[in-house]
Design an enzyme around this catalytic site. Structure first.
Site, mmCIF file in Angstrom:
data_model
loop_
_atom_site.group_PDB
_atom_site.id
_atom_site.type_symbol
_atom_site.label_atom_id
_atom_site.label_comp_id
_atom_site.label_asym_id
_atom_site.label_seq_id
_atom_site.Cartn_x
_atom_site.Cartn_y
_atom_site.Cartn_z
ATOM 1 N N VAL A 178 47.022 35.950 42.584
ATOM 2 C CA VAL A 178 45.629 36.042 43.034
ATOM 3 C C VAL A 178 45.415 37.421 43.652
ATOM 4 C CG1 VAL A 178 43.858 35.001 44.501
ATOM 5 C CG2 VAL A 178 45.683 33.572 43.549
ATOM 6 N N THR A 179 44.570 38.228 43.018
ATOM 7 C CA THR A 179 44.172 39.518 43.594
ATOM 8 C C THR A 179 42.675 39.675 43.360
ATOM 9 O OG1 THR A 179 44.459 40.807 41.567
ATOM 10 C CG2 THR A 179 46.397 40.624 43.005
ATOM 11 N N ALA A 182 43.131 49.223 39.362
ATOM 12 C CA ALA A 182 42.386 48.218 38.588
ATOM 13 C C ALA A 182 40.918 48.400 38.936
ATOM 14 C CB ALA A 182 42.848 46.811 38.938
ATOM 15 N N SER A 196 46.187 50.287 47.786
ATOM 16 C CA SER A 196 45.674 49.614 48.983
ATOM 17 C C SER A 196 45.721 48.096 48.973
ATOM 18 C CB SER A 196 44.220 50.051 49.218
ATOM 19 O OG SER A 196 43.401 49.601 48.163
ATOM 20 N N TYR A 241 49.635 42.752 32.214
ATOM 21 C CA TYR A 241 49.754 41.298 32.164
ATOM 22 C C TYR A 241 49.712 40.873 30.702
ATOM 23 C CZ TYR A 241 49.045 36.368 33.015
ATOM 24 O OH TYR A 241 49.190 35.008 33.032
ATOM 25 N N GLY A 247 46.931 44.314 46.440
ATOM 26 C CA GLY A 247 47.606 43.753 45.272
ATOM 27 C C GLY A 247 48.976 44.361 45.001
ATOM 28 N N PHE A 303 40.482 53.509 46.393
ATOM 29 C CA PHE A 303 39.030 53.634 46.516
ATOM 30 C C PHE A 303 38.560 52.663 47.580
ATOM 31 C CE2 PHE A 303 34.616 53.270 45.186
ATOM 32 C CZ PHE A 303 34.327 54.578 44.881
ATOM 33 N N GLU A 304 37.967 53.157 48.668
ATOM 34 C CA GLU A 304 37.660 52.272 49.799
ATOM 35 C C GLU A 304 36.270 52.457 50.359
ATOM 36 O OE1 GLU A 304 39.755 50.085 50.067
ATOM 37 O OE2 GLU A 304 41.434 51.095 49.101
ATOM 38 N N TYR A 340 42.444 36.876 27.313
ATOM 39 C CA TYR A 340 43.097 38.043 27.909
ATOM 40 C C TYR A 340 43.873 38.877 26.870
ATOM 41 C CZ TYR A 340 45.088 40.931 31.556
ATOM 42 O OH TYR A 340 45.402 42.009 32.337
#
Ligand code: NAD
Length: 389
Positions: free
Chosen positions: A272-273, A140, A50, A225, A52, A74-75, A235
């Protein structure tokens, strides 16, 4: 109602239906203008479809390669006076456009980690696609309930081993300061692997395989990433990196069971997400990266990265790194870009930030995730939060 952004820390609790639809359309336009992408894989499952990188993957396959898709995300649905999540608007806008283009687009909204949603997805694949020949895993989430024992795990975004002190940015005030992040406990590190590692990817492949809905020669991708030395302490060498290393383990296990191209981890650039905004240090690195790559004419967002992945990197003999990963982070990690980033990083302060980095664009990109700050959208118009075109 008039919908305005309501920002709380690193999330925005509102979303704009017209803005989200415009965002989806712009991504479609990007792919269509560049022309068709050759692909034999016309039946695609996108997990985390949905927003990114997942949304971009669904758009690239549908509008670049004429694929039919099933998506899972997931919304939060809208209320009469309450906007939906951005992903809910994106899903509706995507479905409308895919169907208008003659493509099947079925979306299942619920917890991808659960057995129930896996079963529902299998049925949707059977009914609409028969089988799938491409699976993109782009979920994510900060939390996962393991369906086998019902235990809920939460990820911890922390260094591993010892504490880390780094420059960081308050994206609301523009202040650059130092933060010290304490190391994760072993339990936190293991929980992060449970949430963000490869276990759920393997469970999906198992469920699809046992249900007989995996086509021969299927390919499955999972996004990672790796990033720059500048973000490694928090990270790559932290809990998230440990979870991402588990994707390489899972990919090897899936390849061993299903063939050499059945699973690849794809390393993507920092963009950017909603997910990346929650990681300390990363937004500061992101503001710098935007400015440096834009100045070099190398700027890319989610749609540009995923378009390049499918249009170039997955064509013909696929080039892989030593860990069998596909690399689309090649420009970000090039010596040219990294040398400039490191030079500027050392000089970064609240005062130098406006010259060295691009916080206004970073803020704009963040707002765009929720359908705000998009040119051509009339934000003063009265909109029904339950309707998206
Ligand atoms: P995002 O927050 O934009 O998207 C996450 C997606 O997962 C959304 O569709 C959301 O609805 C879905 N999701 C979350 N929890 C779910 C659940 N329980 N069930 C079903 N769906 C759920 O995130 P993103 O940045 O596009 O991240 C996608 C992947 O790309 C991640 O693996 C991330 O590590 C990777 N990645 C991101 C970046 C970056 O800079 N953003 C860089 C490289 C790789």
């Amino acid at each position: 109602m008039i919908i305005e952004p309501k920002i709380r820390g690193f999330i925005c609790t509102t979303a704009h239906p017209t803005g989200c639809a415009t965002n989806v359309q712009r991504q479609i336009d990007h792919v269509v203008v560049k022309g068709p992408i050759p692909s034999a894989r016309k039946r695609v499952l996108v997990l985390g479809c949905s927003t990114g990188y997942g949304l971009a993957s669904r758009i690239v396959n549908t509008f670049g390669s004429d694929a039919d898709t099933v998506g899972v995300s997931f919304e939060r649905a809208p209320g009469e006076t309450k906007p939906a999540s951005a992903g809910w608007y994106n899903n509706r806008a995507f479905e409308n456009r895919a169907k208008a283009a003659g493509r099947k687009a079925v979306t299942i909204e619920g917890d991808a980690f659960s057995d129930a949603i896996k079963a529902e997805t299998v049925e949707a694949i059977r009914a609409n696609l028969g089988q799938v020949d491409m699976i993109v895993y782009s979920v994510a989430s900060p939390v996962r309930t393991d369906p086998t024992d019902g235990v809920t795990y939460r990820s911890a975004i922390k260094p591993y081993g010892s504490q880390v002190t780094s420059k960081t940015l308050n994206t609301s005030t523009g202040e650059v300061s130092e933060i010290t992040v304490e190391p994760a406990t072993e339990e936190e590190a293991q929980a992060t692997v449970k949430v963000m590692g490869g276990e759920d990817w393997e469970l999906w492949i198992k469920a699809l395989s046992e249900a007989g809905v995996l086509a021969d020669g299927f390919q499955s991708l999972n996004y990672t990433y790796l990033g720059s030395e500048l973000t490694w302490p928090i990270y790559h060498k932290g809990t998230l990196g440990r979870a991402k290393a588990d994707l390489d383990r899972a990919a090897a296990a899936i390849r061993a069971a299903h063939g050499e191209h059945a699973a690849h981890v794809v390393a993507l650039k920092a963009v950017v997400t909603q997910a990346s905004s929650a990681i300390p240090v990363v937004p500061l690195y992101g503001t710098l990266l935007i400015k440096v790559m834009d100045e070099m004419g190398l700027g890319e967002g989610t749609i540009e990265q995923i378009d390049r992945l499918f249009r170039e990197k997955l064509q013909g003999d696929i080039a892989l790194d030593d860990e069998s990963r596909v690399r689309v982070d090649d420009w970000e990690l090039s010596d040219t870009v990294q040398t400039e980033l490191k030079k500027r990083w050392a000089l970064l302060t609240t005062e130098t930030l406006p010259d060295l980095a691009d916080l206004p664009k970073h803020r704009e990109e963040f707002l765009k995730l929720f359908g705000f700050a998009i040119g051509g959208v009339d934000y003063s118009a009265d909109v029904d939060p339950q309707v998206v075109n």
